[in-house]
Design a protein around this motif. Structure first.
Motif: not given
Length: 162
Positions: A59-70
């Motif tokens: 979940h946190f990896s997904t959030i991190e990936e989403t944040l990086n994309k954002s």
């Protein structure tokens, strides 16, 4: 296949003539069963915690990936806005320069017209002055003419007669 607490409980040992005390062995096996059950429960809890932690990590990896994309999208958007602002600023400067050139050209044209009109007025005033001078000189000449003397003399005579 690993042993289960039930396997340990159901284990039967053969009896021999001078073997171990059966009560001591059974007591020890009971203790091993309890400890082994405890270890199995702890292992199961730890495995569940590991699964939970893996899910949270995912979940946190997904959030991190989403944040990086954002962040990348925000950076690109910022670059786009910056580029657009620079283009708009250049257009505004070009437009201002065009307006300034137009205003300067209009001022130069008006200045030339005013200069031409001023020169024309100077010429007209010279012509008017020359004509006025000629008219005054003509009038003065007429005043100085001898005919006036005769007219004045005749009028004085008539006045006296009356």
């Amino acid at each position: 296949m690993p042993l289960t607490p039930l396997d340990i409980h159901n284990k039967e040992f053969g009896k021999s003539f001078r073997g171990y005390d059966e009560d001591d062995v059974n007591e020890f096996l009971d203790q091993v069963i309890k400890d082994y059950e405890l270890v199995i429960r702890e292992k199961k809890q730890l495995e569940e915690q590991i699964l939970d932690m893996k899910e949270r990590l995912k979940h946190f990896s997904t959030i991190e990936e989403t944040l990086n994309k954002s962040i990348l999208i925000a950076q690109e958007a910022a670059e786009d806005v910056k580029g657009s602002a620079q283009k708009e600023a250049k257009l505004i400067i070009k437009e201002a320069e065009k307006n300034a050139d137009r205003i300067i050209n209009e001022a130069l044209i008006k200045s030339r017209k005013v200069t031409i009109e001023f020169e024309e007025l100077k010429k007209q005033s010279k012509v008017f002055r020359t004509r006025l001078r000629m008219a005054i000189e003509t009038q003065l000449e007429m005043l100085g003419h001898e005919d006036w003397d005769h007219i004045l003399d005749d009028k004085e005579t008539e006045e006296i007669a009356n």
